[in-house]
Enzyme design. Structure first.
Site, PDB file in Angstrom:
ATOM      1  N   LYS A  41      13.205   8.688  19.244  1.00 51.88           N
ATOM      2  CA  LYS A  41      12.304   9.108  20.086  1.00 51.88           C
ATOM      3  C   LYS A  41      11.505   8.057  21.044  1.00 51.88           C
ATOM      4  O   LYS A  41      11.617   7.205  21.709  1.00 51.88           O
ATOM      5  CB  LYS A  41      11.058   9.874  19.630  1.00 51.88           C
ATOM      6  CG  LYS A  41      10.302   9.797  20.019  1.00 51.88           C
ATOM      7  CD  LYS A  41      10.156  11.209  21.206  1.00 51.88           C
ATOM      8  CE  LYS A  41       9.518  10.936  21.751  1.00 51.88           C
ATOM      9  NZ  LYS A  41       9.096  12.694  23.037  1.00 51.88           N
ATOM     10  N   CYS A  55       3.211   8.675  26.858  1.00 52.02           N
ATOM     11  CA  CYS A  55       3.880   8.824  25.787  1.00 52.02           C
ATOM     12  C   CYS A  55       4.093   7.121  26.467  1.00 52.02           C
ATOM     13  O   CYS A  55       4.549   6.896  25.472  1.00 52.02           O
ATOM     14  CB  CYS A  55       5.395   9.383  25.545  1.00 52.02           C
ATOM     15  SG  CYS A  55       4.793  11.488  24.882  1.00 52.02           S
ATOM     16  N   GLU A  81       9.493  15.969  19.385  1.00 54.86           N
ATOM     17  CA  GLU A  81      10.152  16.600  21.345  1.00 54.86           C
ATOM     18  C   GLU A  81      10.469  16.014  21.905  1.00 54.86           C
ATOM     19  O   GLU A  81       9.740  14.767  22.768  1.00 54.86           O
ATOM     20  CB  GLU A  81       8.839  17.427  21.243  1.00 54.86           C
ATOM     21  CG  GLU A  81       8.183  18.228  21.979  1.00 54.86           C
ATOM     22  CD  GLU A  81      10.007  19.338  21.803  1.00 54.86           C
ATOM     23  OE1 GLU A  81      10.162  19.951  20.953  1.00 54.86           O
ATOM     24  OE2 GLU A  81      10.605  19.519  22.705  1.00 54.86           O
TER      25      GLU A  81
END
Ligand code: UDX
Ligand code: ADP
Length: 465
Positions: free
Chosen positions: A220, A276, A161
């Site tokens: 990612k 993140c 995501e």
């Protein structure tokens, strides 16, 4: 046709908003159940006060909840019923043992895999949604195969995501791309098609990229590393600007006009935060080191080192400007979230700036429009190990910004909330001991006007005359 039955394990910042938008856009073609072991979180998802603040999220949940979107603690039941299972649990940096401080802890992923194997009574497509270390799909696959009931098959996909907090709903509604990685076998390709069909309810097909599993997992990590690297690059420039007559906003505007560089993500700041960037870079560093690619590891490690330095540099500037002592001085902290439009404080620069100021004995008066007082207390106690009581002595949290700023020696802006730009700083100035200091860690205020009022201004990457 029966709706695609989707289960999402993990009702956090990623799973909750993502599944809400899948339900909204899939309509009667999908039935989505988001499950979590955290009862309090699920109760909040089922209430009028959702557990996370995200612009536009309330409206989406209100439209879908109870129709084709459900929040539940019945993990086993949701796994049994699902065709597609998103694994959207947290993968924090390991704080113990092998890889401590850099590797991602995949224990929650592993426990999901075991739960899926135990409760599945038919074939499932299992999708890694959480950001995971490269080759986690292999771990999932091995656990599922070793524990499943006879005759049951699993296909593992990687579907990272890319939403950013604060803009999650618009990012999900019109993503730059959707990335799906899977096996090149016919079964793998079929699984990719099944997941792609879910996104095709609203995402144009040419924005759905398919790759092999490993490229998807690594992409990612790479995307977050590149984004964070840009911020560390402009922050490195900000230090040079402060020591020269250059202005970091002008430098960013000048280089951002180059179409090869682009204008986004060049906002110098007190430092990047969020769940993140740091975690994923450290994860990449760990991967590179474990592949014996130490120069690669050092290269990426420096992005985090620079960020820590930038946070420290900011708090040091505050201390130096206040005549080298902040002991017992009231300093107002405007903004505690790691960025605007979120109540999330994970890895927020504010935590580390406040830690340093507490080390120096400052009295902190903190205001943030969305972060709860308990969260601030928890975060500051977590960086005060062995001396947690100092938080009770040194910190007050306010729901009125003017009360927080009243009589402060200095005001420091640590999050770029829009409302900060609208404050009546002349009124604030009148209450402050002189010289009255303002430290803008986000470069959002009108420095010339504030200077005119009499404030001494320090901003990131510029000299204010
Ligand atoms: C990030 C990625 O953007 C997203 O694609 C990924 O899925 C998750 O990680 P997020 O952490 O929610 O998203 O926020 P982001 O907008 O990327 O900001 C991260 C941090 O960088 C914030 O602290 C922000 O204030 C800071 N930042 C961002 C800057 O300091 N300068 C900038 O120019 C941009
Ligand atoms: P993210 O930002 O990646 O969404 P969060 O920490 O916000 O991470 O959310 C992850 C959620 O996953 C938490 O609410 C946690 O309770 C949940 N979770 C972790 N392990 C499991 C598990 N085995 N089964 C169900 N939920 C889990």
């Amino acid at each position: 046709m029966a709706p695609t039955n989707i289960c999402c394990i993990g009702a956090g910042y990623v799973g909750g908003p993502t599944c809400s938008v899948i339900a909204l856009k899939g309509g009667d073609q999908v039935k989505v159940t988001v499950v979590d072991i955290n009862q309090k979180r699920i109760a909040a998802w089922n209430s009028d006060e959702l557990p996370i603040y995200e612009p536009g999220l309330d409206e989406v949940v209100q439209q879908c909840r109870g129709k084709n979107l459900f929040f539940s603690t019945d993990v086993a039941g949701a796994i049994k019923a699902a065709d597609l299972i998103f694994v959207s649990v947290n993968t924090p940096t390991k704080l113990y043992g092998l890889g401590k401080g850099s590797a991602a802890d995949v224990k929650y992923i592993e426990s999901c895999a075991r739960a899926i194997a135990e409760h599945s009574e038919g074939p499932k497509i299992v999708i890694e949604k959480s950001t995971v270390p490269a080759r986690t799909a292999e771990t999932l696959d091995r656990i599922l195969r070793a524990n499943c009931k006879p005759g049951i098959t699993f296909e593992i996909l990687s579907n990272p995501e890319f939403l950013a907090e604060g803009t999650a709903i618009s990012d999900l509604m019109s993503p730059d791309r959707v990335l799906i990685g899977g096996s090149t076998t016919p079964e793998g390709q079929k699984a990719i098609q099944a997941l792609s069909a879910v996104y095709e309810h609203w995402v144009p097909k040419d924005r759905i990229i398919t790759t092999n599993t490993w490229s998807s997992e690594l992409s990612k990590l790479a995307a977050n590393a590149f984004l964070a690297q840009r911020i560390s690059s402009i922050n490195a420039m900000s230090a040079i600007c402060e020591a020269t007559e250059a202005d970091v906003s002008e430098v960013a505007r000048a280089i951002g006009k180059d179409s090869r560089l682009g204008a986004k993500f060049l906002q110098a700041s007190v430092g990047f935060g969020g769940s993140c960037f740091q975690k994923d870079i450290l994860n990449l560093v760990y991967l590179a080191d474990s592949l014996n690619l130490h120069e690669v590891a050092d290269y990426w490690r420096q992005v985090v080192i620079l960020n820590d330095w930038q946070e420290r540099r900011f708090s040091t500037r505050i201390i130096k400007a206040l005549f080298n002592t902040v002991s017992s001085k009231k300093i107002c902290i405007l903004g505690f979230a790691f960025k605007k439009n979120t109540g999330d404080t994970r890895e927020s620069a504010a935590i580390y700036v406040c830690q340093h100021l507490m080390d120096e004995g400052a009295q902190l008066a903190i205001y943030d429009p969305k972060v709860k007082a308990e969260q601030i207390d928890l975060d500051l106690k977590s960086v005060s190990q062995g001396q947690e009581d100092r938080v009770d002595r040194l910190v007050t949290v306010h729901s009125d910004p003017y009360e927080a700023m009243d009589g402060a020696h200095a005001v420091a802006v640590l999050t770029e909330w829009d409302e900060f730009k609208t404050y009546d700083f002349a009124k604030v100035y009148a209450t402050m001991p002189k010289p009255a200091f303002l430290f803008d860690g986000r470069n959002i205020l009108d420095h010339a006007a504030l200077r005119q009022m009499g404030f001494e201004i320090e901003a990131i990457g510029k000299k204010i005359h």
